[in-house]
Design an enzyme around this catalytic site. Structure first.
Site, PDB file in Angstrom:
ATOM      1  N   TRP A 150       0.825  -1.214   0.000  1.00 28.88           N
ATOM      2  CA  TRP A 150       0.000   0.000   0.000  1.00 28.88           C
ATOM      3  C   TRP A 150       0.857   1.262   0.000  1.00 28.88           C
ATOM      4  O   TRP A 150       0.548   2.234  -0.673  1.00 28.88           O
ATOM      5  CB  TRP A 150      -0.991  -0.006   1.171  1.00 28.88           C
ATOM      6  CG  TRP A 150      -1.916  -1.182   1.110  1.00 28.88           C
ATOM      7  CD1 TRP A 150      -2.029  -2.187   2.026  1.00 28.88           C
ATOM      8  CD2 TRP A 150      -2.852  -1.507   0.069  1.00 28.88           C
ATOM      9  NE1 TRP A 150      -2.966  -3.103   1.622  1.00 28.88           N
ATOM     10  CE2 TRP A 150      -3.483  -2.714   0.436  1.00 28.88           C
ATOM     11  CE3 TRP A 150      -3.217  -0.902  -1.136  1.00 28.88           C
ATOM     12  CZ2 TRP A 150      -4.466  -3.324  -0.358  1.00 28.88           C
ATOM     13  CZ3 TRP A 150      -4.193  -1.508  -1.934  1.00 28.88           C
ATOM     14  CH2 TRP A 150      -4.797  -2.693  -1.542  1.00 28.88           C
ATOM     15  N   LYS A 191     -11.995  -2.031   6.619  1.00 34.06           N
ATOM     16  CA  LYS A 191     -11.107  -2.871   7.416  1.00 34.06           C
ATOM     17  C   LYS A 191     -11.529  -2.872   8.888  1.00 34.06           C
ATOM     18  O   LYS A 191     -11.613  -3.917   9.491  1.00 34.06           O
ATOM     19  CB  LYS A 191      -9.650  -2.401   7.295  1.00 34.06           C
ATOM     20  CG  LYS A 191      -9.126  -2.321   5.865  1.00 34.06           C
ATOM     21  CD  LYS A 191      -8.785  -3.673   5.281  1.00 34.06           C
ATOM     22  CE  LYS A 191      -8.520  -3.695   3.778  1.00 34.06           C
ATOM     23  NZ  LYS A 191      -7.690  -2.646   3.224  1.00 34.06           N
ATOM     24  N   ASP A 211      -1.701   6.460   6.423  1.00 37.58           N
ATOM     25  CA  ASP A 211      -2.738   5.531   5.971  1.00 37.58           C
ATOM     26  C   ASP A 211      -2.983   4.560   7.122  1.00 37.58           C
ATOM     27  O   ASP A 211      -2.158   3.705   7.411  1.00 37.58           O
ATOM     28  CB  ASP A 211      -2.242   4.793   4.718  1.00 37.58           C
ATOM     29  CG  ASP A 211      -3.215   3.719   4.227  1.00 37.58           C
ATOM     30  OD1 ASP A 211      -4.277   3.536   4.853  1.00 37.58           O
ATOM     31  OD2 ASP A 211      -2.902   3.060   3.208  1.00 37.58           O
TER      32      ASP A 211
HETATM   33  C1  PLP Z   1      -7.007  -2.155   1.949  1.00 37.38           C
HETATM   34  C2  PLP Z   1      -6.005  -1.096   2.100  1.00 37.38           C
HETATM   35  C3  PLP Z   1      -5.877  -0.051   1.163  1.00 37.38           C
HETATM   36  C4  PLP Z   1      -6.726   0.026  -0.080  1.00 37.38           C
HETATM   37  O1  PLP Z   1      -7.983   0.428   0.255  1.00 37.38           O
HETATM   38  P1  PLP Z   1      -9.145   0.655  -0.822  1.00 37.38           P
HETATM   39  O2  PLP Z   1     -10.233   1.192   0.035  1.00 37.38           O
HETATM   40  O3  PLP Z   1      -9.431  -0.658  -1.440  1.00 37.38           O
HETATM   41  O4  PLP Z   1      -8.645   1.651  -1.816  1.00 37.38           O
HETATM   42  C5  PLP Z   1      -4.940   0.921   1.410  1.00 37.38           C
HETATM   43  N1  PLP Z   1      -4.142   0.889   2.489  1.00 37.38           N
HETATM   44  C6  PLP Z   1      -4.223  -0.099   3.404  1.00 37.38           C
HETATM   45  C7  PLP Z   1      -3.321  -0.080   4.589  1.00 37.38           C
HETATM   46  C8  PLP Z   1      -5.158  -1.120   3.231  1.00 37.38           C
HETATM   47  O5  PLP Z   1      -5.253  -2.099   4.147  1.00 37.38           O
END
Ligand code: PLP
Length: 355
Positions: free
Chosen positions: A100, A191, A167
């Site tokens: 990511w 998540k 993030d």
């Molecule tokens: C799943 C995830 C993403 C991607 O998220 P989307 O909502 O599918 O764009 C980005 N960063 C992390 C840490 C993730 O777990």
């Protein structure tokens, strides 16, 4: 049969939240209308959005500190570029701890210079780099607090005097941190907060307005702040379910209470991985292990069919590792109960006894 849902995302949600969400689809707030068929500008929905935004700030301890919470669309993946669009004038610093982060870096490069301060890429991201230097003349520093795919998690964050962007898609609301160290936090809901379809962005307003480029409205944080997260039709259902989950978390005692349970869950699973001779963990430095996503493998591939069969019989779902890592990944988000982890551990023990 009761299922134990270890899915990495979209993930397990509290049963009570699913129940209330289902009711709101049929009859929202006793209006005899579905949540899905009313105006997003109606009083009832504006209240949902306001509640969700307030609860997010409250859980992070960021109320009345110059922060705004937004519920936008496009996932964390859109934030990879929105962050750079809104904040990157010349140069940004990125810590690369996984797939990511790598994707975030790729998008940021479209807007300016990116300095990768450190990376664990050559070791397939099985640890978190330490002792790196963040250039003090960068516009911001970006990191990923929890690496969903590889199962590593940052336990400390650098002390810096430029804005820190993080993030937190897969560990937001799972543990206490001093969130005021961060100027921008983003997280896809699916998540640890709700269903897919909305992204939480928590942003310190003072960091905006510093880049010289023109920013299209939909990608401009300031526009969304001024419109109170209703510049266009928001994802009403995902925002509603996220609001219910944030309310559920509050009723549970908040982040500090859930963190205790998350610590217990991680403790019992990792201690089994360490003491059971049939398994090995993927993450090399134990202090980098994620409390949300535990990655591990069987030492002997021949036991895979037997183990998978035992998992299935026990109602365990979503335990397969990401294709770039292989093996197994147990995602233990807030709504996963301690009992589910105990069931998984008992299966690992049963495999050892039978082997
Ligand atoms: C799943 C995830 C993403 C991607 O998220 P989307 O909502 O599918 O764009 C980005 N960063 C992390 C840490 C993730 O777990």
């Amino acid at each position: 049969m009761k299922k134990h849902n270890f899915s990495a995302g979209p993930c397990v949600l509290p049963q009570s939240v699913l129940q209330k969400s289902a009711e709101a689809v049929l009859n929202f707030n006793n209006s005899n209308l579905s949540l899905l068929e009313i105006s997003h500008r109606s009083k009832d929905f504006v209240e949902v959005m306001d509640n969700a935004r307030n609860l997010a700030l409250e859980h992070l301890g960021l109320q009345n500190k110059g922060y705004q919470a937004l519920f936008l669309q496009g996932g964390a993946s859109l934030e990879f570029l929105m962050v750079a669009y809104n904040l990157l004038e010349k140069k940004a610093a990125y810590l690369n701890t996984g797939t990511w982060s790598d994707k975030a870096i790729k998008e940021a490069k479209l807007f300016g210079e990116v300095v990768e301060v450190a990376t664990s890429k050559s070791d397939n991201f099985n640890f978190i780099p330490k002792n790196y230097k963040v250039p003090s003349d960068a516009d911001y520093f970006h990191c990923t607090s929890n690496n969903t795919i590889f199962g590593t998690q940052m336990q400390s964050f650098p002390e810096i005097n430029i804005p820190m962007v993080c993030d937190m898609s897969s560990d937001i609301f799972s543990r206490q941190l001093d969130f005021s160290k961060f100027s921008l936090i983003y997280a896809g809901a699916q998540k640890n907060m709700g269903p897919a379809g909305t992204t939480l962005i928590v942003i310190k307003e003072e960091i905006l307005g510093k880049v010289s480029r023109v920013i299209p409205s939909m990608l401009n944080y300031k526009v969304h702040i001024d419109k109170e997260s209703m510049f266009n039709t928001p994802a009403v259902f995902p925002v509603y379910v996220s609001m219910l989950t944030l309310q559920w978390l509050k009723d549970m005692g908040g982040v500090s209470a859930i963190e205790k349970v998350n610590n217990q869950k991680a403790e019992i699973l990792y201690s089994e991985i360490d003491k059971n001779p049939l398994f090995e963990g993927f993450v090399t430095n134990k202090e980098d292990r994620s409390k949300m996503n535990a990655t591990f493998n069987l030492r002997n591939d021949k036991l895979k069919a037997t183990f998978d069969d035992l998992l299935k019989q026990a109602g365990i779902n979503g335990l397969n590792g990401h294709r770039s890592v292989g093996g197994y990944r147990a995602s233990m988000y807030n709504a996963l109960t301690l009992e589910s982890v105990q069931v998984l551990v008992s299966i690992m023990q049963a495999l050892e006894k039978g082997a």
